[in-house]
Design a protein around this motif. Structure first.
Motif, mmCIF file in Angstrom:
data_model
loop_
_atom_site.group_PDB
_atom_site.id
_atom_site.type_symbol
_atom_site.label_atom_id
_atom_site.label_comp_id
_atom_site.label_asym_id
_atom_site.label_seq_id
_atom_site.Cartn_x
_atom_site.Cartn_y
_atom_site.Cartn_z
ATOM 1 N N SER A 1 0.824 -1.207 0.000
ATOM 2 C CA SER A 1 0.000 0.000 0.000
ATOM 3 C C SER A 1 0.858 1.257 0.000
ATOM 4 O O SER A 1 0.541 2.240 -0.685
ATOM 5 N N VAL A 2 1.952 1.239 0.766
ATOM 6 C CA VAL A 2 2.860 2.384 0.795
ATOM 7 C C VAL A 2 3.490 2.603 -0.574
ATOM 8 O O VAL A 2 3.590 3.739 -1.055
ATOM 9 N N ILE A 3 3.905 1.503 -1.223
ATOM 10 C CA ILE A 3 4.502 1.605 -2.562
ATOM 11 C C ILE A 3 3.511 2.211 -3.550
ATOM 12 O O ILE A 3 3.848 3.097 -4.343
ATOM 13 N N VAL A 4 2.260 1.717 -3.502
ATOM 14 C CA VAL A 4 1.228 2.225 -4.416
ATOM 15 C C VAL A 4 0.949 3.692 -4.132
ATOM 16 O O VAL A 4 0.853 4.519 -5.053
ATOM 17 N N LEU A 5 0.800 4.052 -2.855
ATOM 18 C CA LEU A 5 0.519 5.431 -2.473
ATOM 19 C C LEU A 5 1.633 6.366 -2.950
ATOM 20 O O LEU A 5 1.368 7.412 -3.567
ATOM 21 N N LEU A 6 2.882 5.985 -2.684
ATOM 22 C CA LEU A 6 4.007 6.820 -3.101
ATOM 23 C C LEU A 6 4.139 6.842 -4.620
ATOM 24 O O LEU A 6 4.451 7.883 -5.206
ATOM 25 N N GLY A 7 3.876 5.707 -5.259
ATOM 26 C CA GLY A 7 3.988 5.643 -6.713
ATOM 27 C C GLY A 7 2.994 6.548 -7.410
ATOM 28 O O GLY A 7 3.356 7.298 -8.328
ATOM 29 N N VAL A 8 1.755 6.486 -6.981
ATOM 30 C CA VAL A 8 0.714 7.330 -7.582
ATOM 31 C C VAL A 8 0.984 8.801 -7.275
ATOM 32 O O VAL A 8 0.807 9.677 -8.143
ATOM 33 N N THR A 9 1.421 9.085 -6.051
ATOM 34 C CA THR A 9 1.740 10.472 -5.676
ATOM 35 C C THR A 9 2.858 11.023 -6.559
ATOM 36 O O THR A 9 2.796 12.168 -7.018
ATOM 37 N N GLY A 10 3.876 10.206 -6.785
ATOM 38 C CA GLY A 10 4.982 10.628 -7.648
ATOM 39 C C GLY A 10 4.529 10.925 -9.067
ATOM 40 O O GLY A 10 4.982 11.892 -9.690
ATOM 41 N N MET A 11 3.613 10.099 -9.585
ATOM 42 C CA MET A 11 3.104 10.320 -10.939
ATOM 43 C C MET A 11 2.320 11.618 -11.040
ATOM 44 O O MET A 11 2.314 12.276 -12.090
ATOM 45 N N ILE A 12 1.653 11.984 -9.948
ATOM 46 C CA ILE A 12 0.853 13.212 -9.941
ATOM 47 C C ILE A 12 1.742 14.456 -9.798
ATOM 48 O O ILE A 12 1.565 15.453 -10.504
ATOM 49 N N ILE A 13 2.728 14.381 -8.892
ATOM 50 C CA ILE A 13 3.566 15.551 -8.606
ATOM 51 C C ILE A 13 4.648 15.758 -9.671
ATOM 52 O O ILE A 13 4.931 16.885 -10.079
ATOM 53 N N PHE A 14 5.237 14.647 -10.137
ATOM 54 C CA PHE A 14 6.342 14.738 -11.108
ATOM 55 C C PHE A 14 6.049 13.913 -12.363
ATOM 56 O O PHE A 14 6.802 12.985 -12.695
ATOM 57 N N PRO A 15 4.964 14.209 -13.076
ATOM 58 C CA PRO A 15 4.618 13.371 -14.239
ATOM 59 C C PRO A 15 5.685 13.371 -15.326
ATOM 60 O O PRO A 15 6.000 12.318 -15.895
ATOM 61 N N LYS A 16 6.266 14.525 -15.625
ATOM 62 C CA LYS A 16 7.280 14.589 -16.678
ATOM 63 C C LYS A 16 8.534 13.807 -16.279
ATOM 64 O O LYS A 16 9.121 13.095 -17.099
ATOM 65 N N LEU A 17 8.931 13.960 -15.044
ATOM 66 C CA LEU A 17 10.123 13.270 -14.550
ATOM 67 C C LEU A 17 9.935 11.758 -14.548
ATOM 68 O O LEU A 17 10.843 11.007 -14.930
ATOM 69 N N ILE A 18 8.763 11.298 -14.153
ATOM 70 C CA ILE A 18 8.500 9.864 -14.027
ATOM 71 C C ILE A 18 8.290 9.206 -15.385
ATOM 72 O O ILE A 18 8.773 8.083 -15.627
#
Length: 347
Positions: free
Chosen positions: A131-148
């Motif tokens: 759950s932590v991996i999913v939460l952080l993964g989705v958050t990263g995609m939202i905050i840094f979409p170009k970078l990810i």
């Protein structure tokens, strides 16, 4: 005997992949150049990285010990550390990290911990971990979409595949813990299959079914406890969250060790989460070879081509190989020394 052979084969595969990976790397790159680069690193940040490794083990220790205490089972801090190291080590050397939980459950049973309670703790650990991996993964995609999403179609495909797999694991294990009927149906189906193939005698079927009902009562009692005590789950989630963050922070301290500061802490952290999700999609022991390849690819972006190899080796060396090495030593010690053998586990 078959399980022992399977684990030895998994360890052999892990070692073979490790040797093949680093043989390929150093057949193309100079080991001396790697050592020369390391001499320029800021040792302060290397020590911080190792500190995060210790924190990772510490948070895992606290999670297991406190959750067992909630179920009325007292274990020592050393036992809790050993259970976590067993899970880390055998997850590392088996394909898709599938070997850690069964071996961990075996050693808990050896220490007279009821199987149904250890199963709930292990499943909850996996659910919260994913759950932590999913939460952080989705958050990263939202905050840094170009970078990810700028790292090529293969990386993006693996990352999204890992995200889907993690969500599927969370849903499956949640059903196993909190469903009133699914675990019973699965286990009774297993009894019918064993009876059909004459591996279980018909007159033993009723006895095994009654034993199963008793086990499931205790199993669901543990599950109901977590459902009716959200504060326990919240604290457990907090410990697992801190555990994962402490491991991901290693990548930031390695970045700073090379005297770089162009990317923020959050950017480095979320890139590491993306790499973790991508490796979850590959059925190699802990993503060996794939983990190195993906880390090298991402590090070429944030460190530059000249430091990509050295940073990858240092990062994987501390965050993964050093962790597995420490866990293997603690596992061997615990295997021979063992935990408390008393039968009274209830507080």
């Amino acid at each position: 005997m078959k399980k022992v052979k399977r684990y030895f084969l998994s360890i052999g595969l892990f070692i073979a992949l490790f040797i093949a990976t680093f043989y390929f790397i150093f057949s193309k790159y100079s080991f001396q150049d790697f050592l020369n680069t390391l001499t320029t690193c800021d040792l302060k940040y290397i020590f911080f990285a190792f500190g995060c490794l210790i924190l990772y083990l510490g948070f895992g220790l606290l999670f297991t010990k406190k959750l067992f205490a909630c179920f009325g089972i007292k274990i020592s801090s050393f036992q809790s550390l050993c259970y976590n190291c067993i899970e880390i080590y055998f997850s590392a050397v088996t394909p898709s990290s599938t070997g850690g939980q069964p071996v961990e459950a075996y050693y808990m049973a050896r220490d007279k911990i009821p199987y149904r309670k250890s199963t709930v703790v292990i499943l909850l650990n996996t659910i919260l971990y994913k759950s932590v991996i999913v939460l952080l993964g989705v958050t990263g995609m939202i905050i840094f979409p170009k970078l990810i999403f700028q790292n090529g179609w293969l990386f993006t495909t693996l990352m999204l595949g890992g995200l889907i797999i993690n969500i599927a694991v969370i849903l499956l294990f949640s059903f196993l813990i909190y469903s009133d009927t699914l675990p019973k149906k699965i286990m009774k189906l297993g009894i019918r299959i064993l009876t059909f193939f004459h591996l279980l005698k018909p007159d033993e079927r009723k006895k095994k079914t009654l034993e199963l009902d008793e086990v499931l009562k205790d199993y669901h009692a543990c599950a109901e406890f977590t459902k009716n005590n959200p504060s326990v789950m919240l604290k457990s989630f907090g410990l697992i969250f801190c555990q994962r963050i402490s491991q991901f922070l290693i990548s930031y301290f390695i970045y700073r060790a090379f005297h770089l500061n162009g990317y923020s802490l959050l950017a480095i952290l979320f890139l590491q989460v993306a790499i973790t999700q991508a490796t979850d999609c590959v059925p190699f022991p802990s993503g060996v070879m794939v983990g190195e390849s993906l880390t090298f690819q991402i590090n070429a972006l944030i460190y530059g081509a000249s430091l990509a190899l050295s940073s990858m080796l240092l990062l994987r060396g501390i965050s993964f190989y050093c962790l597995v090495f420490i866990s293997s030593i603690i596992f061997v010690i615990y295997h021979f020394v063992g935990g408390k053998k008393n039968n009274d586990r209830n507080l």
